[in-house]
Scaffold this motif. Structure first.
Motif: not given
Length: 71
Positions: A18-28, A2-13
């Protein structure tokens, strides 16, 4: 997990397809409900909550007339 999944949130909830591992705010896709639905199902199961419609019918606050899925 759950911690990993929550950490992948780019700030939009939301979780994303998919998203770029080094830039989670860049997603498909910005609006893709599948990962969020699976996350909700995972959380319900982790807490032992039955998420089926039969479970909600047993809830005194449940009204089938207000349920958009049954109309």
């Amino acid at each position: 997990m759950v911690q990993y999944l929550l950490a992948s949130d780019p700030g939009d909830g939301h979780l994303h397809e998919s998203f770029y591992v080094d830039q989670p705010k860049e997603f498909t896709r910005s609006n893709f409900g599948w990962p969020n639905s699976l996350f909700a199902e995972f959380i319900l199961r982790e807490f032992g909550i039955d998420g089926t419609i039969e479970f909600f019918k047993g809830n005194p606050n449940y009204s089938s007339q207000e349920d958009p899925f049954l109309q």
